[in-house]
Design a protein around this motif. Structure first.
Motif, mmCIF file in Angstrom:
data_model
loop_
_atom_site.group_PDB
_atom_site.id
_atom_site.type_symbol
_atom_site.label_atom_id
_atom_site.label_comp_id
_atom_site.label_asym_id
_atom_site.label_seq_id
_atom_site.Cartn_x
_atom_site.Cartn_y
_atom_site.Cartn_z
ATOM 1 N N ARG A 117 0.379 -1.137 0.354
ATOM 2 C CA ARG A 117 -0.208 0.242 0.488
ATOM 3 C C ARG A 117 1.022 1.521 0.064
ATOM 4 O O ARG A 117 0.258 2.405 -0.809
ATOM 5 N N GLN A 174 -3.762 -6.352 -11.094
ATOM 6 C CA GLN A 174 -4.203 -4.987 -10.188
ATOM 7 C C GLN A 174 -4.945 -4.756 -9.347
ATOM 8 O O GLN A 174 -5.415 -5.135 -8.537
ATOM 9 N N ASP A 213 -4.211 -3.202 -6.836
ATOM 10 C CA ASP A 213 -5.418 -1.602 -5.957
ATOM 11 C C ASP A 213 -6.478 -1.732 -5.775
ATOM 12 O O ASP A 213 -7.260 -1.502 -5.330
ATOM 13 N N THR A 214 -7.493 -2.533 -6.742
ATOM 14 C CA THR A 214 -8.504 -3.144 -6.923
ATOM 15 C C THR A 214 -9.206 -4.639 -6.458
ATOM 16 O O THR A 214 -9.766 -5.373 -6.643
ATOM 17 N N ARG A 268 -8.939 -0.423 -1.136
ATOM 18 C CA ARG A 268 -8.810 -0.409 -1.636
ATOM 19 C C ARG A 268 -7.590 1.217 -1.637
ATOM 20 O O ARG A 268 -8.446 1.726 -0.621
ATOM 21 N N THR A 323 -7.409 4.801 -3.118
ATOM 22 C CA THR A 323 -7.636 6.125 -4.047
ATOM 23 C C THR A 323 -7.243 6.344 -5.030
ATOM 24 O O THR A 323 -5.918 6.809 -4.909
ATOM 25 N N ARG A 324 -7.390 6.381 -6.496
ATOM 26 C CA ARG A 324 -6.614 6.524 -7.231
ATOM 27 C C ARG A 324 -7.297 8.032 -8.145
ATOM 28 O O ARG A 324 -8.574 7.727 -8.750
ATOM 29 N N ALA A 344 -9.302 9.586 -10.969
ATOM 30 C CA ALA A 344 -10.613 9.191 -11.601
ATOM 31 C C ALA A 344 -10.497 10.034 -12.871
ATOM 32 O O ALA A 344 -11.022 10.722 -12.629
ATOM 33 N N GLN A 347 -12.514 6.544 -16.368
ATOM 34 C CA GLN A 347 -12.162 5.260 -15.881
ATOM 35 C C GLN A 347 -13.365 5.159 -14.898
ATOM 36 O O GLN A 347 -14.031 4.156 -14.479
ATOM 37 N N CYS A 348 -14.163 6.067 -14.345
ATOM 38 C CA CYS A 348 -15.159 6.332 -13.570
ATOM 39 C C CYS A 348 -16.631 5.967 -15.160
ATOM 40 O O CYS A 348 -17.683 6.432 -14.743
#
Length: 123
Positions: A60, A74, A76-77, A83, A85-86, A88, A92-93
């Motif tokens: 992390r 992936q 980080d997800t 998770r 936060t990356r 977005a 991506q969203c």
């Protein structure tokens, strides 16, 4: 026959004694000090050979410090893991920031002199 059974028993003992695969690992670079370049979840097929296991907190920290997350596994997800936060981006969203730009015009296919019927080439 006895050697085949002995070989199978040795292979089974080897499978049982194999250390567990780490939950996270960092792929290392080739530069001075071999800095981590990518974080992977355990079992990722896309990881290189230069890697070392890391604990969850270190993974992390690496991701938060800007080390790239593997685009295949992936980490980080990953489900079941906290998770990070990356940032977005609009795609991506799923939201678009405005209308899509028009598609570029299609170019006519190239025609070579060899593809023309005989007698229509250069004089």
């Amino acid at each position: 026959m006895a050697t085949v059974q002995q070989r199978e028993a040795e292979q089974e003992r080897g499978r049982q004694r194999r250390p567990a695969e780490p939950e996270w690992f960092a792929e290392l670079g080739i530069g001075d000090g071999r800095p981590p370049i990518e974080v992977h979840a355990g079992g990722c097929y896309a990881a290189g050979k230069r890697r070392r296991p890391v604990v969850r907190d270190e993974a992390r920290r690496l991701l938060a410090s800007g080390v790239q997350a593997c685009s295949h596994c992936q980490p980080d997800t990953a489900p079941g893991h906290p998770r990070l936060t990356r940032p977005a981006g609009p795609r991506q969203c799923g939201a678009l920031t405005g209308p899509r730009p028009p598609a570029p015009p299609r170019l006519a296919p190239r025609v070579s002199l060899r593809s023309l019927p005989s007698g229509t080439g250069r004089p």
